[in-house]
Design a protein around this motif. Structure first.
Motif, mmCIF file in Angstrom:
data_model
loop_
_atom_site.group_PDB
_atom_site.id
_atom_site.type_symbol
_atom_site.label_atom_id
_atom_site.label_comp_id
_atom_site.label_asym_id
_atom_site.label_seq_id
_atom_site.Cartn_x
_atom_site.Cartn_y
_atom_site.Cartn_z
ATOM 1 N N GLU A 89 7.636 1.861 -46.053
ATOM 2 C CA GLU A 89 8.184 2.667 -44.959
ATOM 3 C C GLU A 89 7.320 2.423 -43.721
ATOM 4 O OE1 GLU A 89 8.861 7.416 -43.945
ATOM 5 O OE2 GLU A 89 8.218 6.793 -45.948
ATOM 6 N N GLY A 90 7.957 2.193 -42.573
ATOM 7 C CA GLY A 90 7.200 1.918 -41.364
ATOM 8 C C GLY A 90 6.867 0.449 -41.172
ATOM 9 N N ARG A 91 7.451 -0.435 -42.026
ATOM 10 C CA ARG A 91 7.379 -1.904 -41.915
ATOM 11 C C ARG A 91 6.053 -2.497 -42.344
ATOM 12 N NH1 ARG A 91 11.759 0.938 -40.030
ATOM 13 N NH2 ARG A 91 11.882 0.886 -37.799
ATOM 14 N N GLY A 92 4.929 -2.054 -41.718
ATOM 15 C CA GLY A 92 3.623 -2.568 -42.118
ATOM 16 C C GLY A 92 3.394 -4.018 -41.741
ATOM 17 N N VAL A 93 3.973 -4.483 -40.638
ATOM 18 C CA VAL A 93 3.736 -5.867 -40.224
ATOM 19 C C VAL A 93 2.322 -5.993 -39.641
ATOM 20 C CG1 VAL A 93 6.178 -6.320 -39.768
ATOM 21 C CG2 VAL A 93 4.708 -5.539 -37.901
ATOM 22 N N PHE A 94 1.811 -7.221 -39.629
ATOM 23 C CA PHE A 94 0.510 -7.493 -39.015
ATOM 24 C C PHE A 94 0.743 -7.649 -37.512
ATOM 25 C CE2 PHE A 94 0.182 -9.254 -43.364
ATOM 26 C CZ PHE A 94 -0.820 -8.425 -43.842
ATOM 27 N N THR A 95 0.464 -6.580 -36.776
ATOM 28 C CA THR A 95 0.890 -6.493 -35.375
ATOM 29 C C THR A 95 0.238 -7.538 -34.474
ATOM 30 O OG1 THR A 95 -0.813 -4.809 -34.945
ATOM 31 C CG2 THR A 95 1.399 -4.036 -35.550
ATOM 32 N N ARG A 96 -0.981 -7.979 -34.798
ATOM 33 C CA ARG A 96 -1.691 -8.937 -33.943
ATOM 34 C C ARG A 96 -1.557 -10.367 -34.445
ATOM 35 N NH1 ARG A 96 -7.194 -5.796 -31.896
ATOM 36 N NH2 ARG A 96 -6.142 -3.895 -31.198
ATOM 37 N N MET A 97 -0.613 -10.559 -35.341
ATOM 38 C CA MET A 97 -0.271 -11.912 -35.790
ATOM 39 C C MET A 97 1.146 -12.231 -35.305
ATOM 40 S SD MET A 97 -1.593 -12.212 -39.714
ATOM 41 C CE MET A 97 -3.306 -12.360 -40.139
ATOM 42 N N SER A 98 1.418 -13.516 -35.153
ATOM 43 C CA SER A 98 2.753 -13.928 -34.741
ATOM 44 C C SER A 98 3.746 -13.746 -35.891
ATOM 45 C CB SER A 98 2.746 -15.392 -34.306
ATOM 46 O OG SER A 98 2.543 -16.228 -35.443
ATOM 47 N N ILE A 99 5.017 -13.860 -35.568
ATOM 48 C CA ILE A 99 6.061 -13.793 -36.595
ATOM 49 C C ILE A 99 5.813 -14.862 -37.655
ATOM 50 C CG2 ILE A 99 8.511 -14.281 -36.996
ATOM 51 C CD1 ILE A 99 9.068 -12.854 -34.331
ATOM 52 N N ARG A 100 5.561 -16.064 -37.219
ATOM 53 C CA ARG A 100 5.330 -17.153 -38.170
ATOM 54 C C ARG A 100 4.111 -16.881 -39.046
ATOM 55 N NH1 ARG A 100 6.675 -22.348 -39.200
ATOM 56 N NH2 ARG A 100 5.041 -23.550 -40.206
ATOM 57 N N GLU A 101 3.038 -16.364 -38.452
ATOM 58 C CA GLU A 101 1.830 -16.060 -39.224
ATOM 59 C C GLU A 101 2.096 -14.959 -40.250
ATOM 60 O OE1 GLU A 101 -1.606 -17.227 -35.928
ATOM 61 O OE2 GLU A 101 -0.690 -15.234 -35.893
ATOM 62 N N ASN A 102 2.920 -13.972 -39.889
ATOM 63 C CA ASN A 102 3.303 -12.928 -40.838
ATOM 64 C C ASN A 102 4.036 -13.524 -42.031
ATOM 65 O OD1 ASN A 102 3.225 -9.682 -40.243
ATOM 66 N ND2 ASN A 102 2.930 -10.875 -38.362
ATOM 67 N N LEU A 103 4.946 -14.454 -41.765
ATOM 68 C CA LEU A 103 5.681 -15.089 -42.860
ATOM 69 C C LEU A 103 4.735 -15.907 -43.745
ATOM 70 C CD1 LEU A 103 8.949 -16.230 -41.045
ATOM 71 C CD2 LEU A 103 8.602 -14.226 -42.495
ATOM 72 N N MET A 104 3.783 -16.583 -43.137
ATOM 73 C CA MET A 104 2.805 -17.344 -43.915
ATOM 74 C C MET A 104 1.974 -16.412 -44.810
ATOM 75 S SD MET A 104 3.154 -20.596 -43.305
ATOM 76 C CE MET A 104 1.601 -21.287 -43.877
ATOM 77 N N MET A 105 1.669 -15.216 -44.304
ATOM 78 C CA MET A 105 0.926 -14.247 -45.108
ATOM 79 C C MET A 105 1.730 -13.828 -46.339
ATOM 80 S SD MET A 105 -2.119 -13.705 -44.068
ATOM 81 C CE MET A 105 -2.514 -12.165 -44.909
ATOM 82 N N GLY A 106 3.060 -13.777 -46.184
ATOM 83 C CA GLY A 106 3.904 -13.442 -47.320
ATOM 84 C C GLY A 106 3.841 -14.470 -48.423
ATOM 85 N N ALA A 107 3.453 -15.690 -48.076
ATOM 86 C CA ALA A 107 3.386 -16.793 -49.048
ATOM 87 C C ALA A 107 1.947 -17.127 -49.439
ATOM 88 C CB ALA A 107 4.063 -18.029 -48.460
ATOM 89 N N TYR A 108 1.014 -16.190 -49.227
ATOM 90 C CA TYR A 108 -0.402 -16.554 -49.417
ATOM 91 C C TYR A 108 -0.752 -16.858 -50.867
ATOM 92 C CZ TYR A 108 -1.992 -12.124 -51.484
ATOM 93 O OH TYR A 108 -2.194 -11.064 -52.326
ATOM 94 N N THR A 109 0.074 -16.425 -51.826
ATOM 95 C CA THR A 109 -0.207 -16.738 -53.237
ATOM 96 C C THR A 109 0.374 -18.087 -53.652
ATOM 97 O OG1 THR A 109 1.797 -15.560 -53.958
ATOM 98 C CG2 THR A 109 -0.263 -14.300 -53.889
ATOM 99 N N ARG A 110 1.088 -18.735 -52.738
ATOM 100 C CA ARG A 110 1.758 -19.996 -53.065
ATOM 101 C C ARG A 110 0.985 -21.196 -52.519
ATOM 102 N NH1 ARG A 110 7.692 -19.214 -50.748
ATOM 103 N NH2 ARG A 110 7.792 -21.401 -51.385
ATOM 104 N N THR A 111 1.173 -22.347 -53.158
ATOM 105 C CA THR A 111 0.513 -23.574 -52.709
ATOM 106 C C THR A 111 1.517 -24.679 -52.392
ATOM 107 O OG1 THR A 111 0.260 -24.289 -55.004
ATOM 108 C CG2 THR A 111 -1.595 -23.096 -54.023
#
Length: 240
Positions: A89-111
């Motif tokens: 609830e409230g999204r919880g995006v990384f506000t000081r990161m770009s959209i692309r960087e946020n998406l990369m964070m979503g894949a941080y467990t992947r190689t």
């Protein structure tokens, strides 16, 4: 009957002397979209936070099993590795990161770098607004755009179970319809979803099954289409 991805039994959550959740049972089977509806303060978000281990200090009792493995004692940051993702609830995006960087964070467990780029391209196709603003700081986006980003970021981890907490909250009617369109699309791809939502009508229209939560208790459950026609649900949650 398909396998249970999530099984909650006898879950109770107490903050001091106040019981927010009072011994609930619920089950989410593989491929299902389950709606957990109820009024504000019913205990829905507390239930999701208990599942993910993100509650503040409180007393939690009962069992929570994900893919036949107990989540008791699991650190919340390990859940993404287990393919369990939550859009809070409230999204919880990384506000000081770009959209692309946020998406990369979503894949941080992947190689798998090439597949990660393919997934970013896919979600940019689903959410053209994000593609147009790929380098923009997430904190400067509108609420609806942040919700799109939070969902896409969670899906970058390829979850077996996706938990969505009030995805329509505070959004315009047009944006709400877009978000639910994506929820239905993701569900159709076979991703299992537990959706907590105050907009009971949209939630039940999208869901396979539903649970009604009231004052910390599950008071009703069943086929979502049947619940939409139930006089008690219509009176209490659909304004009819």
């Amino acid at each position: 009957m398909s396998k249970a991805v999530l099984k909650v039994a006898g879950l109770s959550v107490a903050y001091g002397g106040i019981k927010a959740v009072k011994g609930i049972d619920l089950e989410v089977r593989e491929g299902e979209l389950i709606a957990l509806i109820g009024a504000n303060g019913a205990g829905k978000t507390t239930t999701l936070k208990a599942i993910t281990g993100t509650l503040p200090q409180c007393k939690v009792e009962g069992s929570i099993h994900y893919l036949d493995e107990t989540l008791k004692g699991s650190k919340s940051f390990h859940l993404v590795e287990k393919k369990l993702a939550m859009v809070p609830e409230g999204r919880g995006v990384f506000t000081r990161m770009s959209i692309r960087e946020n998406l990369m964070m979503g894949a941080y467990t992947r190689t798998d770098k090439a597949a990660i780029e393919d997934d970013i391209a896919h979600w940019f196709d689903v959410f053209p607004r994000l593609k147009e603003r790929a380098a923009q700081m997430a904190g400067t986006l509108s609420g609806g755009e942040q919700q799109m980003l939070a969902m896409a970021r969670a899906l970058m981890s390829h979850p077996r179970l996706l938990l969505l907490d009030e995805p329509s909250m505070g959004l315009s009617p047009i944006m709400v319809e877009k978000i639910f369109e994506v929820i239905r699309t993701v569900s159709a791809q076979g991703i299992t979803i537990l959706l907590v939502e105050q907009n009971a009508r949209l939630a039940l229209q999208a869901a396979d099954r539903g649970y009604v939560m009231d004052s910390g208790l599950i008071t009703m459950s069943g086929n979502a289409a049947d619940m939409l026609d139930d006089a008690r649900v219509r009176a209490a949650y659909l304004g009819e």
